[in-house]
Design an enzyme around this catalytic site. Structure first.
Site, short mmCIF file in Angstrom:
data_model
loop_
_atom_site.label_atom_id
_atom_site.label_comp_id
_atom_site.label_asym_id
_atom_site.label_seq_id
_atom_site.Cartn_x
_atom_site.Cartn_y
_atom_site.Cartn_z
CG HIS A 24 -2.20 -0.75 0.98
ND1 HIS A 24 -2.97 -1.28 1.99
CD2 HIS A 24 -2.85 -1.08 -0.18
CE1 HIS A 24 -4.03 -1.88 1.48
NE2 HIS A 24 -3.98 -1.78 0.17
CG ASP A 66 -0.48 3.74 4.05
OD1 ASP A 66 -0.66 2.85 3.19
OD2 ASP A 66 -0.84 3.63 5.24
CG HIS A 101 -4.14 -5.19 5.28
ND1 HIS A 101 -5.11 -4.45 5.93
CD2 HIS A 101 -3.47 -4.29 4.48
CE1 HIS A 101 -5.03 -3.20 5.55
NE2 HIS A 101 -4.05 -3.07 4.67
CG HIS A 147 -1.17 2.20 10.50
ND1 HIS A 147 -2.49 2.09 10.16
CD2 HIS A 147 -0.50 2.28 9.32
CE1 HIS A 147 -2.63 2.10 8.85
NE2 HIS A 147 -1.42 2.22 8.32
#
EC number: 3.1.26.11
Length: 318
Positions: A65, A67, A142, A271
């Site tokens: 991902h 980020d 995830h 996070h």
């Protein structure tokens, strides 16, 4: 060993938190730094610390991902422009696709690196081992393949019992160093002094578990079993637990339960969603401590020190 958080936000940068990146400082152990994830503007965050990019030896990427990886091309490129001493090799560990993305980006932008760049495509199991450390990976739960890492320091040599060695006739000097390093020595009269007889038992090394984005899952517990420090995402809190489930993330309560079930020593929440402002953190910590007592919340530039079996938070001398 020290842990410094360079980005502690979720999804995108905010005024309070940059995107994900964590530095594991191993200066005393091996004179290097390991990064975990490299979100957008990680190199900008580094400018506000004493971290030298040349000292970064390994980068572990939890998943693909943006980020967690959009800062990689800039960091890799800038590492070539630092000048001075020859820049050391760098190894990237990450899921399938990381190598293709990095190589394509460097080629397309005609970016030349003046140091060797190595890639290790990770799967479950041991992904790195030398005489000091073992790093184990497991896939978490995830929305895309995402990994957690367990970093185990191998047992350290026991302390040399100097007075005992001297009483056995060992002279001050190089022989003491050999005994400390585990080597037996022979005295002038032929007597053999065994290292095991003049050293204390080996000391247990530290265990740090760094988990990527994930729901509550048994893999997180396995990676965190008896860990000294667990770094776990807490994108949501208990009141937003449905959103956590919908988006493949965890709450602060999930993280606390993982640390408790794994019998870990310390938990650092990371996070954090931008929905939570600084004044919300006390509630997040309180909810977590109702389950697991030794909890910290990471902020950008938070620096944690591990010494003598204790984790403390402190500031960096810049």
């Amino acid at each position: 060993m020290e842990l410094q958080f360079l980005g502690t936000g979720a999804g995108m940068p905010s005024k309070e938190r940059n995107t994900s990146s964590l530095a594991l400082k191993l200066f005393e152990e091996r004179g290097t730094i390991w990064l975990f994830d490299c979100g957008e503007a990680t190199q900008h965050q580094i400018l506000h610390t004493t971290i030298k990019p040349r000292k970064v030896e390994k980068i572990f990427i939890t998943h693909l991902h943006g980020d967690h990886i959009f800062g990689l091309p800039g960091f890799l490129s800038s590492r070539s422009f630092l000048g001075g001493e020859e820049t050391s090799p760098l190894t990237l560990y990450g899921p399938c696709g990381l190598k293709d993305w990095v190589i394509f980006t460097l080629q397309l932008t005609k970016t030349h690196l003046n140091y060797p760049l190595h890639f290790v495509e990770i799967h479950e199991g041991i992904i790195f081992e030398d005489d000091q450390f073992i790093v184990t990976a497991k896939q978490l739960e995830h929305v895309i393949p995402c990994y957690g890492f367990r970093v185990e320091q191998k047992p350290l040599p026991g302390e040399l019992l100097v007075e005992k060695a001297l009483k056995l006739g060992v002279p001050k000097g190089p022989m003491l160093g050999k005994l400390k390093s585990g080597e037996d020595v022979t005295l002038e009269d032929g007597t053999i002094v065994y290292s095991k007889d003049v050293t204390a038992p080996p000391k247990k090394g530290f265990v740090v578990t760094v988990l990527g984005d994930t729901k509550y899952c048994h893999q997180s517990i396995e990676l965190s079993k008896d860990a000294d420090i667990v770094i776990h995402e807490a994108t949501f809190d208990y009141s937003t637990k449905k959103l956590a489930a919908d988006y493949g993330h965890s709450t602060n309560v999930d993280a606390a339960n993982i640390a408790k079930e794994a019998a870990a020593k310390y938990l650092i929440l990371n996070h954090i969603s931008a929905r939570f402002l600084p004044h919300d953190l006390d509630k997040i910590i309180k909810e977590s401590k109702n389950i697991f007592p030794n909890v910290f919340v990471a902020n950008d530039f938070s620096l944690f020190h591990w010494k003598n079996g204790r984790l403390t938070e402190g500031n960096e001398d810049k």
